[in-house]
Write a protein that holds these residues in place. Structure first.
Motif, PDB file in Angstrom:
ATOM      1  N   PHE A   1       0.991  -1.249   0.421  1.00  0.00           N
ATOM      2  CA  PHE A   1      -0.144   0.523  -0.139  1.00  0.00           C
ATOM      3  C   PHE A   1       1.563   1.139   0.005  1.00  0.00           C
ATOM      4  N   PRO A   2       0.659   3.145  -0.248  1.00  0.00           N
ATOM      5  CA  PRO A   2       1.291   3.943  -0.346  1.00  0.00           C
ATOM      6  C   PRO A   2       2.287   4.042   0.469  1.00  0.00           C
ATOM      7  N   GLY A   3       3.158   3.966   1.267  1.00  0.00           N
ATOM      8  CA  GLY A   3       4.165   4.030   2.125  1.00  0.00           C
ATOM      9  C   GLY A   3       4.195   2.990   2.795  1.00  0.00           C
ATOM     10  N   GLY A   4       4.515   1.807   2.407  1.00  0.00           N
ATOM     11  CA  GLY A   4       4.609   0.245   3.185  1.00  0.00           C
ATOM     12  C   GLY A   4       3.913  -1.032   2.789  1.00  0.00           C
ATOM     13  N   SER A   5       3.673  -2.194   3.581  1.00  0.00           N
ATOM     14  CA  SER A   5       3.415  -3.266   3.572  1.00  0.00           C
ATOM     15  C   SER A   5       3.279  -3.932   3.995  1.00  0.00           C
ATOM     16  N   ILE A   6       2.383  -5.240   4.188  1.00  0.00           N
ATOM     17  CA  ILE A   6       3.063  -5.939   5.362  1.00  0.00           C
ATOM     18  C   ILE A   6       3.622  -6.551   6.529  1.00  0.00           C
ATOM     19  N   GLY A   7       4.902  -6.324   5.651  1.00  0.00           N
ATOM     20  CA  GLY A   7       6.468  -6.573   6.409  1.00  0.00           C
ATOM     21  C   GLY A   7       7.188  -5.060   6.960  1.00  0.00           C
ATOM     22  N   ASP A   8       6.604  -3.903   6.553  1.00  0.00           N
ATOM     23  CA  ASP A   8       6.544  -3.267   7.268  1.00  0.00           C
ATOM     24  C   ASP A   8       5.930  -2.906   8.709  1.00  0.00           C
TER      25      ASP A   8
ATOM     26  N   PRO B   1     -14.874   3.103  20.550  1.00  0.00           N
ATOM     27  CA  PRO B   1     -15.391   2.284  19.120  1.00  0.00           C
ATOM     28  C   PRO B   1     -16.007   1.009  19.659  1.00  0.00           C
ATOM     29  N   VAL B   2     -17.134   0.369  19.243  1.00  0.00           N
ATOM     30  CA  VAL B   2     -17.520  -0.996  19.340  1.00  0.00           C
ATOM     31  C   VAL B   2     -17.079  -1.906  18.131  1.00  0.00           C
ATOM     32  N   GLY B   3     -16.873  -1.825  16.392  1.00  0.00           N
ATOM     33  CA  GLY B   3     -16.201  -2.520  16.250  1.00  0.00           C
ATOM     34  C   GLY B   3     -15.300  -1.799  15.666  1.00  0.00           C
ATOM     35  N   GLU B   4     -15.164  -2.122  13.862  1.00  0.00           N
ATOM     36  CA  GLU B   4     -14.105  -1.013  13.688  1.00  0.00           C
ATOM     37  C   GLU B   4     -14.456  -0.303  12.101  1.00  0.00           C
ATOM     38  N   GLN B   5     -13.650   1.034  12.098  1.00  0.00           N
ATOM     39  CA  GLN B   5     -15.140   1.418  10.478  1.00  0.00           C
ATOM     40  C   GLN B   5     -14.332   0.682   9.171  1.00  0.00           C
ATOM     41  N   LEU B   6     -13.128   0.359   8.793  1.00  0.00           N
ATOM     42  CA  LEU B   6     -11.968  -0.640   8.376  1.00  0.00           C
ATOM     43  C   LEU B   6     -11.668  -1.458   8.384  1.00  0.00           C
ATOM     44  N   PRO B   7     -11.968  -2.730   8.819  1.00  0.00           N
ATOM     45  CA  PRO B   7     -10.967  -4.452   9.213  1.00  0.00           C
ATOM     46  C   PRO B   7      -9.849  -3.595   7.714  1.00  0.00           C
ATOM     47  N   ARG B   8      -8.857  -5.084   8.844  1.00  0.00           N
ATOM     48  CA  ARG B   8      -7.890  -5.727   7.997  1.00  0.00           C
ATOM     49  C   ARG B   8      -6.789  -4.192   7.034  1.00  0.00           C
ATOM     50  N   ILE B   9      -6.675  -4.037   9.000  1.00  0.00           N
ATOM     51  CA  ILE B   9      -5.867  -2.650   8.522  1.00  0.00           C
ATOM     52  C   ILE B   9      -4.147  -2.916   8.940  1.00  0.00           C
ATOM     53  N   CYS B  10      -4.397  -3.757   9.556  1.00  0.00           N
ATOM     54  CA  CYS B  10      -2.715  -3.926  10.081  1.00  0.00           C
ATOM     55  C   CYS B  10      -2.842  -5.366  10.001  1.00  0.00           C
TER      56      CYS B  10
END
Length: 355
Positions: A83-90, A346-355
Protein backbone atom coordinates in the motif's frame (compact mmCIF):
# COMPACT_ATOMS: atom_id res chain seq x y z
CA UNK A 1 -69.21 -4.92 14.06
CA UNK A 2 -66.74 -6.24 16.57
CA UNK A 3 -63.07 -5.36 16.37
CA UNK A 4 -61.22 -8.64 15.86
CA UNK A 5 -57.85 -7.00 15.17
CA UNK A 6 -55.24 -8.21 17.65
CA UNK A 7 -54.04 -5.38 19.83
CA UNK A 8 -50.30 -5.09 20.46
CA UNK A 9 -49.21 -5.96 23.97
CA UNK A 10 -46.46 -3.49 25.07
CA UNK A 11 -45.40 -5.91 27.81
CA UNK A 12 -44.34 -8.41 25.15
CA UNK A 13 -42.18 -5.94 23.22
CA UNK A 14 -38.45 -6.58 23.22
CA UNK A 15 -35.57 -4.60 21.79
CA UNK A 16 -33.52 -6.28 19.06
CA UNK A 17 -30.41 -8.02 20.31
CA UNK A 18 -27.36 -5.77 20.24
CA UNK A 19 -25.22 -6.06 17.14
CA UNK A 20 -22.39 -7.55 19.20
CA UNK A 21 -24.66 -10.17 20.86
CA UNK A 22 -23.70 -12.90 18.38
CA UNK A 23 -22.84 -16.59 18.79
CA UNK A 24 -20.05 -16.37 16.20
CA UNK A 25 -17.00 -14.22 15.59
CA UNK A 26 -17.63 -11.22 13.34
CA UNK A 27 -15.19 -8.74 11.82
CA UNK A 28 -15.94 -6.21 14.55
CA UNK A 29 -14.30 -8.50 17.10
CA UNK A 30 -10.96 -7.63 15.51
CA UNK A 31 -11.39 -3.88 15.57
CA UNK A 32 -9.66 -3.04 18.83
CA UNK A 33 -12.83 -1.57 20.34
CA UNK A 34 -15.52 -2.69 22.76
CA UNK A 35 -16.24 -5.91 20.86
CA UNK A 36 -12.57 -6.89 20.96
CA UNK A 37 -12.47 -6.27 24.71
CA UNK A 38 -15.58 -8.37 25.24
CA UNK A 39 -14.15 -11.24 23.19
CA UNK A 40 -10.97 -11.25 25.27
CA UNK A 41 -12.58 -10.74 28.67
CA UNK A 42 -15.63 -12.99 28.25
CA UNK A 43 -14.29 -15.78 26.02
CA UNK A 44 -10.50 -15.91 25.91
CA UNK A 45 -9.46 -15.07 29.49
CA UNK A 46 -11.87 -17.50 31.16
CA UNK A 47 -10.44 -20.22 28.93
CA UNK A 48 -6.94 -19.33 30.06
CA UNK A 49 -7.98 -19.85 33.66
CA UNK A 50 -7.98 -16.34 35.04
CA UNK A 51 -7.00 -12.74 34.41
CA UNK A 52 -3.87 -12.43 32.31
CA UNK A 53 -2.76 -8.82 32.21
CA UNK A 54 -0.60 -9.36 29.14
CA UNK A 55 -3.74 -10.17 27.15
CA UNK A 56 -5.13 -6.69 27.88
CA UNK A 57 -2.12 -4.59 26.93
CA UNK A 58 0.11 -4.27 23.87
CA UNK A 59 3.07 -5.78 25.72
CA UNK A 60 3.74 -7.50 29.04
CA UNK A 61 6.41 -6.32 31.45
CA UNK A 62 8.14 -9.23 33.19
CA UNK A 63 11.28 -9.72 35.24
CA UNK A 64 13.92 -12.23 34.20
CA UNK A 65 17.35 -12.59 35.74
CA UNK A 66 17.03 -9.24 37.47
CA UNK A 67 16.16 -7.39 34.25
CA UNK A 68 12.79 -5.84 33.33
CA UNK A 69 11.78 -7.13 29.92
CA UNK A 70 8.89 -6.15 27.66
CA UNK A 71 7.42 -9.00 25.62
CA UNK A 72 4.87 -8.62 22.84
CA UNK A 73 3.28 -10.57 20.00
CA UNK A 74 1.11 -9.41 17.10
CA UNK A 75 -0.39 -10.83 13.91
CA UNK A 76 -0.78 -8.94 10.64
CA UNK A 77 -3.48 -9.61 8.05
CA UNK A 78 -3.59 -6.30 6.16
CA UNK A 79 -5.24 -6.17 2.76
CA UNK A 80 -3.70 -5.27 0.30
CA UNK A 81 -0.23 -6.59 1.08
CA UNK A 82 1.40 -3.50 -0.43
CA UNK A 83 0.00 0.00 0.00
CA UNK A 84 1.19 3.61 -0.32
CA UNK A 85 3.95 4.10 2.24
CA UNK A 86 4.49 0.49 3.27
CA UNK A 87 3.61 -3.18 3.20
CA UNK A 88 2.67 -6.06 5.47
CA UNK A 89 6.40 -6.60 6.00
CA UNK A 90 6.89 -3.08 7.35
CA UNK A 91 3.85 -3.43 9.58
CA UNK A 92 5.04 -6.76 10.98
CA UNK A 93 8.25 -5.18 12.26
CA UNK A 94 7.09 -1.70 13.18
CA UNK A 95 3.89 -2.87 14.87
CA UNK A 96 5.73 -5.11 17.33
CA UNK A 97 8.62 -2.67 17.84
CA UNK A 98 6.08 0.02 18.68
CA UNK A 99 4.17 -2.18 21.11
CA UNK A 100 7.43 -2.71 22.99
CA UNK A 101 8.28 0.99 22.83
CA UNK A 102 4.98 1.85 24.51
CA UNK A 103 6.36 0.06 27.59
CA UNK A 104 9.53 2.15 27.34
CA UNK A 105 11.55 -0.78 25.95
CA UNK A 106 13.87 -0.64 22.97
CA UNK A 107 13.23 -3.76 20.91
CA UNK A 108 16.17 -6.14 20.63
CA UNK A 109 14.96 -9.38 19.03
CA UNK A 110 11.97 -10.47 16.94
CA UNK A 111 10.54 -13.77 15.81
CA UNK A 112 8.71 -14.04 12.50
CA UNK A 113 6.01 -16.57 11.57
CA UNK A 114 4.83 -16.66 7.94
CA UNK A 115 1.51 -18.20 6.95
CA UNK A 116 1.44 -18.49 3.16
CA UNK A 117 -1.50 -19.35 0.96
CA UNK A 118 -0.97 -22.04 -1.66
CA UNK A 119 -0.59 -20.34 -5.04
CA UNK A 120 0.85 -17.03 -3.85
CA UNK A 121 3.66 -15.93 -6.14
CA UNK A 122 7.16 -16.44 -4.78
CA UNK A 123 8.04 -12.95 -6.02
CA UNK A 124 5.38 -11.61 -3.66
CA UNK A 125 6.83 -13.56 -0.74
CA UNK A 126 10.30 -12.25 -1.64
CA UNK A 127 9.09 -8.64 -1.70
CA UNK A 128 7.45 -9.08 1.69
CA UNK A 129 10.61 -10.63 3.14
CA UNK A 130 12.78 -7.84 1.74
CA UNK A 131 10.48 -5.18 3.21
CA UNK A 132 10.49 -6.96 6.55
CA UNK A 133 14.28 -7.16 6.58
CA UNK A 134 14.71 -3.50 5.64
CA UNK A 135 12.27 -2.42 8.36
CA UNK A 136 14.12 -4.52 10.94
CA UNK A 137 17.45 -2.95 10.02
CA UNK A 138 15.96 0.54 10.15
CA UNK A 139 14.51 -0.17 13.61
CA UNK A 140 17.79 -1.62 14.90
CA UNK A 141 16.24 -4.99 15.71
CA UNK A 142 17.26 -8.54 14.71
CA UNK A 143 14.94 -11.29 13.50
CA UNK A 144 16.43 -14.33 15.22
CA UNK A 145 13.86 -17.13 14.86
CA UNK A 146 10.73 -17.97 12.92
CA UNK A 147 8.40 -20.46 11.30
CA UNK A 148 6.62 -21.00 7.98
CA UNK A 149 3.30 -22.69 7.30
CA UNK A 150 1.32 -23.11 4.07
CA UNK A 151 -2.49 -23.34 3.92
CA UNK A 152 -4.65 -24.54 1.03
CA UNK A 153 -5.64 -22.16 -1.75
CA UNK A 154 -8.70 -20.15 -0.73
CA UNK A 155 -7.93 -20.40 2.98
CA UNK A 156 -5.73 -17.33 3.27
CA UNK A 157 -5.07 -13.95 1.72
CA UNK A 158 -1.66 -14.56 0.24
CA UNK A 159 0.50 -13.82 3.28
CA UNK A 160 -0.21 -13.47 7.00
CA UNK A 161 2.60 -12.69 9.45
CA UNK A 162 3.05 -13.05 13.20
CA UNK A 163 5.92 -11.33 14.97
CA UNK A 164 6.90 -11.48 18.63
CA UNK A 165 9.51 -9.27 20.23
CA UNK A 166 11.46 -8.66 23.41
CA UNK A 167 13.29 -5.61 24.68
CA UNK A 168 14.84 -4.24 27.85
CA UNK A 169 13.16 -1.49 29.89
CA UNK A 170 15.54 1.14 31.35
CA UNK A 171 15.65 1.64 35.10
CA UNK A 172 13.19 4.21 36.39
CA UNK A 173 10.72 3.83 33.51
CA UNK A 174 7.20 2.85 34.56
CA UNK A 175 4.64 3.38 31.82
CA UNK A 176 1.08 2.29 32.62
CA UNK A 177 -2.31 3.99 32.57
CA UNK A 178 -2.79 3.63 36.33
CA UNK A 179 -0.13 6.33 36.77
CA UNK A 180 -2.19 8.98 34.97
CA UNK A 181 -3.27 11.80 37.29
CA UNK A 182 -5.51 14.86 36.81
CA UNK A 183 -3.47 17.66 35.27
CA UNK A 184 -1.42 15.39 33.00
CA UNK A 185 -0.99 16.87 29.54
CA UNK A 186 -2.06 14.78 26.52
CA UNK A 187 0.34 14.95 23.56
CA UNK A 188 0.15 13.31 20.13
CA UNK A 189 3.26 12.92 18.01
CA UNK A 190 1.70 14.05 14.74
CA UNK A 191 -1.15 13.93 12.26
CA UNK A 192 -3.73 11.20 12.84
CA UNK A 193 -5.76 8.97 10.52
CA UNK A 194 -3.16 8.74 7.77
CA UNK A 195 -2.62 4.96 7.73
CA UNK A 196 -6.29 4.03 7.69
CA UNK A 197 -7.10 6.41 4.86
CA UNK A 198 -4.06 5.25 2.85
CA UNK A 199 -5.23 1.63 3.14
CA UNK A 200 -8.79 2.57 2.24
CA UNK A 201 -7.76 4.58 -0.81
CA UNK A 202 -5.69 1.70 -2.16
CA UNK A 203 -8.25 -0.99 -1.36
CA UNK A 204 -11.24 0.85 -2.76
CA UNK A 205 -9.34 2.55 -5.63
CA UNK A 206 -10.18 6.01 -4.31
CA UNK A 207 -8.25 9.00 -5.57
CA UNK A 208 -7.87 12.27 -3.72
CA UNK A 209 -6.37 15.57 -4.82
CA UNK A 210 -3.33 14.95 -2.62
CA UNK A 211 -1.79 11.50 -2.36
CA UNK A 212 -1.97 9.89 1.08
CA UNK A 213 0.74 7.53 2.29
CA UNK A 214 0.77 5.39 5.43
CA UNK A 215 2.63 6.78 8.43
CA UNK A 216 4.03 3.29 9.20
CA UNK A 217 7.27 3.77 11.19
CA UNK A 218 9.18 2.41 14.18
CA UNK A 219 8.80 4.74 17.18
CA UNK A 220 11.64 3.47 19.37
CA UNK A 221 13.89 6.43 18.61
CA UNK A 222 11.15 8.94 19.35
CA UNK A 223 10.39 7.28 22.68
CA UNK A 224 14.10 7.34 23.54
CA UNK A 225 14.16 11.09 22.87
CA UNK A 226 11.18 11.61 25.16
CA UNK A 227 12.63 9.48 27.95
CA UNK A 228 15.93 11.36 27.71
CA UNK A 229 14.05 14.43 28.96
CA UNK A 230 12.48 12.55 31.88
CA UNK A 231 11.82 8.90 32.66
CA UNK A 232 8.67 10.06 34.47
CA UNK A 233 6.28 9.75 31.53
CA UNK A 234 3.02 8.26 32.76
CA UNK A 235 1.73 6.30 29.79
CA UNK A 236 2.32 5.88 26.05
CA UNK A 237 0.06 4.28 23.46
CA UNK A 238 0.25 3.83 19.71
CA UNK A 239 -3.32 4.41 18.47
CA UNK A 240 -3.64 1.68 15.85
CA UNK A 241 -6.98 -0.19 15.59
CA UNK A 242 -9.77 2.02 16.89
CA UNK A 243 -7.62 5.10 16.40
CA UNK A 244 -6.94 7.85 18.90
CA UNK A 245 -10.44 7.49 20.37
CA UNK A 246 -9.87 3.86 21.43
CA UNK A 247 -6.49 4.62 23.03
CA UNK A 248 -7.82 7.58 25.00
CA UNK A 249 -10.83 5.58 26.21
CA UNK A 250 -8.64 2.68 27.32
CA UNK A 251 -6.40 5.04 29.30
CA UNK A 252 -9.34 6.88 30.83
CA UNK A 253 -11.01 3.64 31.92
CA UNK A 254 -7.83 2.17 33.41
CA UNK A 255 -6.78 5.37 35.19
CA UNK A 256 -10.19 6.44 36.50
CA UNK A 257 -9.53 9.96 35.20
CA UNK A 258 -11.56 11.90 32.71
CA UNK A 259 -9.92 13.14 29.52
CA UNK A 260 -10.71 16.41 27.75
CA UNK A 261 -9.54 16.86 24.16
CA UNK A 262 -9.56 20.18 22.31
CA UNK A 263 -10.89 19.10 18.94
CA UNK A 264 -9.24 21.91 16.98
CA UNK A 265 -5.84 21.02 18.49
CA UNK A 266 -5.91 17.47 17.12
CA UNK A 267 -3.70 17.46 14.00
CA UNK A 268 -5.73 16.08 11.10
CA UNK A 269 -4.20 16.65 7.64
CA UNK A 270 -6.54 18.12 5.06
CA UNK A 271 -6.54 15.06 2.76
CA UNK A 272 -7.56 12.85 5.72
CA UNK A 273 -10.22 15.33 6.84
CA UNK A 274 -11.59 15.50 3.30
CA UNK A 275 -11.63 11.74 2.84
CA UNK A 276 -13.33 11.21 6.20
CA UNK A 277 -15.95 13.87 5.42
CA UNK A 278 -16.69 12.23 2.07
CA UNK A 279 -16.93 8.74 3.56
CA UNK A 280 -18.71 9.64 6.80
CA UNK A 281 -15.80 8.70 9.07
CA UNK A 282 -14.42 10.37 12.19
CA UNK A 283 -10.60 10.82 12.04
CA UNK A 284 -10.45 10.14 15.80
CA UNK A 285 -11.40 6.50 15.06
CA UNK A 286 -9.15 5.93 12.05
CA UNK A 287 -6.05 3.77 12.53
CA UNK A 288 -2.47 5.02 12.72
CA UNK A 289 0.78 3.05 12.46
CA UNK A 290 3.49 5.62 13.18
CA UNK A 291 2.02 7.87 15.85
CA UNK A 292 1.84 7.80 19.64
CA UNK A 293 -0.18 9.51 22.34
CA UNK A 294 1.47 10.37 25.67
CA UNK A 295 0.21 11.45 29.07
CA UNK A 296 2.97 13.64 30.52
CA UNK A 297 3.21 15.35 33.94
CA UNK A 298 2.50 19.03 33.38
CA UNK A 299 5.88 20.14 34.73
CA UNK A 300 7.68 18.14 32.02
CA UNK A 301 5.28 18.79 29.14
CA UNK A 302 7.11 21.68 27.45
CA UNK A 303 10.49 19.92 27.50
CA UNK A 304 9.03 16.63 26.24
CA UNK A 305 7.14 18.42 23.46
CA UNK A 306 10.34 20.19 22.38
CA UNK A 307 12.25 16.89 22.30
CA UNK A 308 9.50 15.29 20.21
CA UNK A 309 9.48 18.16 17.71
CA UNK A 310 13.27 17.85 17.33
CA UNK A 311 12.87 14.22 16.21
CA UNK A 312 11.89 13.40 12.58
CA UNK A 313 8.86 11.39 13.71
CA UNK A 314 7.60 14.07 16.09
CA UNK A 315 7.88 17.30 14.12
CA UNK A 316 4.11 17.82 14.18
CA UNK A 317 3.70 16.88 17.86
CA UNK A 318 0.92 18.82 19.57
CA UNK A 319 -0.75 19.18 22.95
CA UNK A 320 -4.38 18.17 22.47
CA UNK A 321 -5.85 18.00 25.98
CA UNK A 322 -5.45 16.95 29.58
CA UNK A 323 -6.53 14.46 32.22
CA UNK A 324 -9.21 15.83 34.60
CA UNK A 325 -11.13 14.84 37.71
CA UNK A 326 -14.51 15.39 36.02
CA UNK A 327 -16.41 12.56 34.25
CA UNK A 328 -14.02 9.79 35.39
CA UNK A 329 -13.35 7.12 32.78
CA UNK A 330 -14.89 9.21 30.01
CA UNK A 331 -13.36 11.10 27.07
CA UNK A 332 -14.98 14.31 25.86
CA UNK A 333 -14.00 16.67 23.06
CA UNK A 334 -14.43 20.43 23.17
CA UNK A 335 -15.63 21.45 19.73
CA UNK A 336 -14.66 24.51 17.78
CA UNK A 337 -18.10 25.99 18.46
CA UNK A 338 -17.61 25.84 22.22
CA UNK A 339 -19.72 22.75 22.87
CA UNK A 340 -18.68 19.30 24.01
CA UNK A 341 -19.25 15.81 22.68
CA UNK A 342 -18.54 12.41 24.16
CA UNK A 343 -15.84 10.45 22.35
CA UNK A 344 -17.02 6.89 22.92
CA UNK A 345 -15.05 3.68 22.71
CA UNK A 346 -15.63 2.28 19.21
CA UNK A 347 -17.77 -0.86 19.17
CA UNK A 348 -16.29 -2.60 16.13
CA UNK A 349 -14.17 -0.96 13.49
CA UNK A 350 -14.77 1.42 10.61
CA UNK A 351 -12.30 -0.31 8.31
CA UNK A 352 -11.23 -3.95 8.86
CA UNK A 353 -7.91 -5.53 7.97
CA UNK A 354 -5.77 -2.38 8.30
CA UNK A 355 -2.86 -4.08 10.08
Amino acid sequence: MSDTTARPDPLSWTCPAPVRDRPRVVMGHGGGGAMSAELIEQVVLPGLGGPVRAALTDSAVVELGGARIAFSTDSFVVRPLFFPGGSIGDLAVNGTVNDLAMSGARAAFLSCGLILEEGVELDTVSRVAEALGAAARAAGVRVVTGDTKVVESGHGDGVYINTSGIGLIPAGVDLRPERVTPGDVVVVSGAIGVHGVAIMSERENLRFETGIESDCAALGGLVDAMLSVTPDLHVLRDPTRGGLAASLNEIAAASGCGVVVRERSVPVPQPVAGACAMLGLDPMYVANEGKLVAFVPREHADAVLAAMRAHPLGREAAVIGEAVTDHPGMVVARTGLGGTRVVDMPVGEQLPRIC
